[in-house]
Design a protein around this motif. Structure first.
Motif, PDB file in Angstrom:
ATOM      1  N   GLY A   1       0.814  -1.204   0.000  1.00  0.00           N
ATOM      2  CA  GLY A   1       0.000   0.000   0.000  1.00  0.00           C
ATOM      3  C   GLY A   1       0.847   1.253   0.000  1.00  0.00           C
ATOM      4  N   ILE A   2       0.706   2.042  -1.064  1.00  0.00           N
ATOM      5  CA  ILE A   2       1.452   3.301  -1.206  1.00  0.00           C
ATOM      6  C   ILE A   2       0.441   4.436  -1.299  1.00  0.00           C
ATOM      7  N   ALA A   3       0.758   5.541  -0.688  1.00  0.00           N
ATOM      8  CA  ALA A   3      -0.167   6.676  -0.636  1.00  0.00           C
ATOM      9  C   ALA A   3      -0.173   7.439  -1.950  1.00  0.00           C
ATOM     10  N   ILE A   4      -0.541   6.765  -3.037  1.00  0.00           N
ATOM     11  CA  ILE A   4      -0.679   7.402  -4.349  1.00  0.00           C
ATOM     12  C   ILE A   4      -1.971   6.902  -4.986  1.00  0.00           C
ATOM     13  N   LYS A   5      -2.503   7.695  -5.884  1.00  0.00           N
ATOM     14  CA  LYS A   5      -3.706   7.320  -6.626  1.00  0.00           C
ATOM     15  C   LYS A   5      -3.552   7.813  -8.060  1.00  0.00           C
ATOM     16  N   PRO A   6      -3.581   6.912  -9.049  1.00  0.00           N
ATOM     17  CA  PRO A   6      -3.723   5.458  -8.922  1.00  0.00           C
ATOM     18  C   PRO A   6      -2.395   4.798  -8.538  1.00  0.00           C
ATOM     19  N   GLY A   7      -2.499   3.542  -8.134  1.00  0.00           N
ATOM     20  CA  GLY A   7      -1.309   2.782  -7.821  1.00  0.00           C
ATOM     21  C   GLY A   7      -1.191   2.345  -6.388  1.00  0.00           C
ATOM     22  N   LYS A   8      -2.208   2.652  -5.590  1.00  0.00           N
ATOM     23  CA  LYS A   8      -2.122   2.363  -4.154  1.00  0.00           C
ATOM     24  C   LYS A   8      -1.834   0.895  -3.834  1.00  0.00           C
ATOM     25  N   PRO A   9      -2.547  -0.088  -4.445  1.00  0.00           N
ATOM     26  CA  PRO A   9      -2.404  -1.479  -3.978  1.00  0.00           C
ATOM     27  C   PRO A   9      -1.170  -2.186  -4.532  1.00  0.00           C
ATOM     28  N   ALA A  10       0.019  -1.632  -4.287  1.00  0.00           N
ATOM     29  CA  ALA A  10       1.262  -2.270  -4.733  1.00  0.00           C
ATOM     30  C   ALA A  10       1.893  -3.026  -3.574  1.00  0.00           C
TER      31      ALA A  10
ATOM     32  N   VAL B   1      -3.450   1.750 -15.881  1.00  0.00           N
ATOM     33  CA  VAL B   1      -2.839   3.039 -15.526  1.00  0.00           C
ATOM     34  C   VAL B   1      -2.145   2.947 -14.185  1.00  0.00           C
ATOM     35  N   SER B   2      -2.774   2.283 -13.238  1.00  0.00           N
ATOM     36  CA  SER B   2      -2.146   2.105 -11.931  1.00  0.00           C
ATOM     37  C   SER B   2      -0.827   1.356 -12.075  1.00  0.00           C
ATOM     38  N   GLY B   3      -0.838   0.275 -12.885  1.00  0.00           N
ATOM     39  CA  GLY B   3       0.375  -0.493 -13.089  1.00  0.00           C
ATOM     40  C   GLY B   3       1.482   0.317 -13.735  1.00  0.00           C
ATOM     41  N   ILE B   4       1.120   1.145 -14.699  1.00  0.00           N
ATOM     42  CA  ILE B   4       2.121   1.977 -15.382  1.00  0.00           C
ATOM     43  C   ILE B   4       2.742   2.975 -14.404  1.00  0.00           C
ATOM     44  N   ILE B   5       1.921   3.551 -13.525  1.00  0.00           N
ATOM     45  CA  ILE B   5       2.447   4.480 -12.527  1.00  0.00           C
ATOM     46  C   ILE B   5       3.471   3.785 -11.634  1.00  0.00           C
ATOM     47  N   VAL B   6       3.132   2.587 -11.168  1.00  0.00           N
ATOM     48  CA  VAL B   6       4.058   1.856 -10.299  1.00  0.00           C
ATOM     49  C   VAL B   6       5.313   1.449 -11.071  1.00  0.00           C
ATOM     50  N   MET B   7       5.149   1.064 -12.329  1.00  0.00           N
ATOM     51  CA  MET B   7       6.322   0.745 -13.155  1.00  0.00           C
ATOM     52  C   MET B   7       7.256   1.952 -13.261  1.00  0.00           C
ATOM     53  N   GLU B   8       6.698   3.111 -13.555  1.00  0.00           N
ATOM     54  CA  GLU B   8       7.518   4.320 -13.743  1.00  0.00           C
ATOM     55  C   GLU B   8       8.165   4.773 -12.443  1.00  0.00           C
ATOM     56  N   GLU B   9       7.418   4.665 -11.346  1.00  0.00           N
ATOM     57  CA  GLU B   9       7.886   5.261 -10.096  1.00  0.00           C
ATOM     58  C   GLU B   9       8.635   4.294  -9.182  1.00  0.00           C
ATOM     59  N   ILE B  10       8.478   2.995  -9.396  1.00  0.00           N
ATOM     60  CA  ILE B  10       9.146   2.015  -8.529  1.00  0.00           C
ATOM     61  C   ILE B  10      10.012   1.056  -9.344  1.00  0.00           C
ATOM     62  N   VAL B  11       9.370   0.326 -10.271  1.00  0.00           N
ATOM     63  CA  VAL B  11      10.077  -0.740 -10.981  1.00  0.00           C
ATOM     64  C   VAL B  11      11.225  -0.189 -11.819  1.00  0.00           C
ATOM     65  N   LYS B  12      11.047   1.003 -12.383  1.00  0.00           N
ATOM     66  CA  LYS B  12      12.125   1.576 -13.183  1.00  0.00           C
ATOM     67  C   LYS B  12      13.408   1.715 -12.368  1.00  0.00           C
ATOM     68  N   TYR B  13      13.271   2.062 -11.097  1.00  0.00           N
ATOM     69  CA  TYR B  13      14.446   2.251 -10.247  1.00  0.00           C
ATOM     70  C   TYR B  13      15.065   0.916  -9.850  1.00  0.00           C
ATOM     71  N   VAL B  14      14.226  -0.100  -9.657  1.00  0.00           N
ATOM     72  CA  VAL B  14      14.738  -1.450  -9.407  1.00  0.00           C
ATOM     73  C   VAL B  14      15.503  -1.944 -10.630  1.00  0.00           C
ATOM     74  N   CYS B  15      14.921  -1.732 -11.798  1.00  0.00           N
ATOM     75  CA  CYS B  15      15.556  -2.159 -13.041  1.00  0.00           C
ATOM     76  C   CYS B  15      16.897  -1.442 -13.235  1.00  0.00           C
ATOM     77  N   ALA B  16      16.944  -0.160 -12.882  1.00  0.00           N
ATOM     78  CA  ALA B  16      18.185   0.597 -13.022  1.00  0.00           C
ATOM     79  C   ALA B  16      19.292   0.017 -12.149  1.00  0.00           C
ATOM     80  N   LEU B  17      18.942  -0.430 -10.944  1.00  0.00           N
ATOM     81  CA  LEU B  17      19.943  -1.041 -10.065  1.00  0.00           C
ATOM     82  C   LEU B  17      20.455  -2.357 -10.640  1.00  0.00           C
TER      83      LEU B  17
END
Length: 636
Positions: free
Chosen positions: A270-279, A297-313
């Motif tokens: 649970g992240i305090a964002i909308k859309p994308g809360k139930p991650a 759309v929720s998934g894309i937000i989480v991809m851009e804001e979270i997964v992209k940074y994991v992928c970068a590492l």
């Protein structure tokens, strides 16, 4: 019915940092592979790579025209042209080797044909006009790129120009993608009421591909906890990271957080964002895990804001962003009125302002384009830009590099590249933006506030000391700190076996010499040694032939275009040249006091003191380290 709630409701920044910290703490080994350079586009280099040949590897004509001895054109004017016979010139095309007994090329449009094959020249030329020197693009032994650099089309050209045809790269991580849900069906199936076509995996796979990762899309898993747990276990065994799609909210059949708790460590639900809360975020051993919301759309937000940074590492690259910044041009630029000119530049932040340092404009300098930090435009009908003018720079690298940049201007030494590579290999990366303008260029840039550090090795002829007198002279009110770096050997680089029997500057009389540019500490040392021997620059043929790096001087000698050139031992070693030691000098750094305590400068000083840096310099040869990174008092 049992009420189900999210376990967390933290901010996006905190959620992202939790995931980043967990991936870093896992200390995931870097998997590498060797690929053909032609096939390496968008790969990430796993280590520093070096040129194995110079580009160009021979002295070449830069224009269509005639090759001549510049001395035969002296005195040519509009009113008094010089006539050359066919014995005085050789017709050449762009890229042809410069013929023997010539040292300049006259552009064909400046050649006027006369009778009997003679030509008329209405202006004189100087040695090396319109000539590409060995190593103009890159010199053998120069670092093409440091570790963890994304390969681009321009870099592919730079590698091949430098004779490197295979590159060790970070192996692309594989993300396992598991779509879930009783209602989810393949997108190409015949849909019934209640069926939801599965296409999120295609979106996420494409995004991962853009970020340098591969993916495996597993079959859709129904909403049964045992089936989902088995699928996640399989994906974690076969892949480097796992994404599940849907099943992460607080609904009746959403099992993702429970499965993650069973198999690994749950960090966020649970992240305090909308859309994308139930991650759902966590780790399964050393494998990052992200439970993605089912809505696209929720998934894309989480991809851009979270997964992209994991992928970068995992890929050892920075998250991609397109940025344009305003910057001040570091020096005056002239430009033709006829063209809109795109100029490559290095960009660094100095004392809170962005500085754009223009790079060489040569059309053949492919490595310059590959290493550029950005581009800016000089408009058509403009004669140029004054120093300090504000321009819009389109960044060719991520803005995070600008924010974590360290500007080093001044005397060239390969040790700067080695230090830069070590800085990039750190978790908290610092990106060195260096330009080779000589020791006096460093002094001027520091006075103007255009750089944080400057490399200098300036000999005071009266006292025999290095650097201190110049600090006192040019910074009488302080504002800079002198930092010790190395003692290095300066000497004459000559062909293997020293066929010209050169053992001192006296022996340069009658020989072909290649010099460093005005303001370079090496040139100042040469002038000092010439004066000690009662010689003048007029005694040295080639005194006015200038190169901007030690490796470029070495390349000219190795190619046979010069009999000798002054430089450092490591450059001679790289090119298999003999080295005649003449002087042990102090190569140090001047740091602006306003930058001394910044994280970037402190990391740089820590590198100078490190065992890794010492080991690299020992391998290069010609250096003595005596308390590098320490402050040198400059009081008289």
């Amino acid at each position: 019915m049992k009420k189900y709630e999210f376990l967390t409701n933290i901010s996006l920044d905190d959620a992202r940092q939790k995931m980043i910290d967990a991936v870093r703490a896992a200390d995931i080994p870097v998997a590498t592979e060797v690929v053909k350079v032609r096939e390496a586009n968008n790969c990430v280099t796993a280590r520093a790579h070096y040129a194995v040949r110079s580009s160009p590897h021979y002295v070449a004509s830069a224009m269509d025209g005639i090759a001549v001895l510049a001395s035969k054109t002296v005195g040519a004017t509009e009113g008094n042209p010089v006539r050359l016979t066919p014995d005085d010139y050789i017709v050449v095309d762009t890229g042809d080797p410069l013929p023997e007994n010539t040292d300049a090329v006259v552009m064909i449009e400046n050649v006027v044909e006369a009778e009997d094959g003679d030509v008329l020249l209405y202006s004189a030329c100087v040695p090396w006009d319109n000539v590409r020197q060995v190593g103009e693009d890159i010199c053998m032994g120069d670092m093409i790129v440091p570790s963890y650099t994304v390969m681009t089309p321009a870099l592919i050209g730079a590698f091949m120009a430098a004779g490197v045809y295979e590159v060790e790269v970070v192996k692309r991580p594989v993300f396992g993608i598991i779509p879930t849900g009783d209602e989810i069906v393949d997108g190409d199936a015949d849909l019934k009421p209640g069926d939801i076509p599965e296409f999120n995996s295609a979106i996420f796979s494409a995004m991962l591909s853009d970020w340098g990762a591969d993916s495996i899309v597993y079959p859709v898993v129904k909403d049964k906890i045992d089936l989902l747990e088995a699928a996640v276990t399989k994906a974690a065994d076969e892949c480097d990271a796992v994404l599940t799609i849907a099943g992460s909210s607080a609904g009746r059949d959403d099992y993702t957080s429970t499965i993650l708790t069973n198999l690994g460590e749950l960090l966020v639900h649970g992240i305090a964002i909308k859309p994308g809360k139930p991650a759902v975020l966590g780790m399964i051993g050393k494998k990052p895990f992200c439970g993605m919301p089912g809505y696209p759309v929720s998934g894309i937000i989480v991809m851009e804001e979270i997964v992209k940074y994991v992928c970068a590492l995992l890929t050892h690259r920075e998250p991609e962003r397109d940025e344009t910044v305003k910057a001040q041009v570091s020096r005056k630029l002239t430009s033709s009125l006829k063209y809109e000119e795109f100029l490559r530049c290095r960009v660094a932040e100095v004392d809170g302002k962005n500085i754009a340092v223009p790079m060489p404009r040569g059309a053949g300098v492919v490595t310059g384009f590959a290493k550029a930090g950005g581009l800016f435009v000089v408009d058509q009908n403009s004669e140029g830009l004054e120093a300090g003018a504000t321009v819009d720079v389109a960044l060719q690298r991520d803005k995070v590099e600008l924010e974590n940049s360290l500007s080093i201007t001044g005397s060239h030494d390969p040790l700067i590249d080695e230090a830069a590579d070590l800085l990039i290999r750190q978790d908290e990366r610092t990106y060195v933006v260096s330009s080779h303008v000589g020791s006096m260029g460093a002094i001027m840039a520091l006075r103007a506030g255009e750089t944080a550090l400057g490399g200098i090795h300036l000999l005071d002829a009266e006292s025999g000391e290095y650097n201190k007198a110049y600090v006192r002279q040019y910074f009488p009110n302080g504002g800079v700190t002198l930092i010790r770096c190395v003692i290095r050997q300066q000497g004459l680089m000559v062909k293997k076996g020293n066929p010209e029997n050169i053992h001192s500057v006296k022996d340069l009389i009658g020989k072909r010499y290649v010099n460093r540019q005005k303001g370079a500490g090496t040139r100042i040392l040469l002038d000092y040694l010439l004066e000690k021997e009662g010689m003048t620059p007029d005694d040295i043929y080639g005194y006015t032939r200038e190169e901007y790096t030690h490796t470029a001087v070495a390349a000219a000698v190795a190619d046979g275009g010069a009999d000798a050139g002054m430089g450092i031992y490591s450059a001679a070693k790289t090119y298999g040249l003999d080295f005649v030691p003449l002087w042990d000098e102090e190569y140090d750094f001047l740091v602006r006091d306003s930058a001394l305590e910044t994280p970037e400068v402190q990391r740089f000083l820590a590198v100078l003191k490190s065992d890794e840096f010492a080991a690299r310099l020992t391998e290069m040869g010609g250096y003595t380290l005596e308390a590098p990174g320490e402050v040198i008092p400059v009081d008289a």
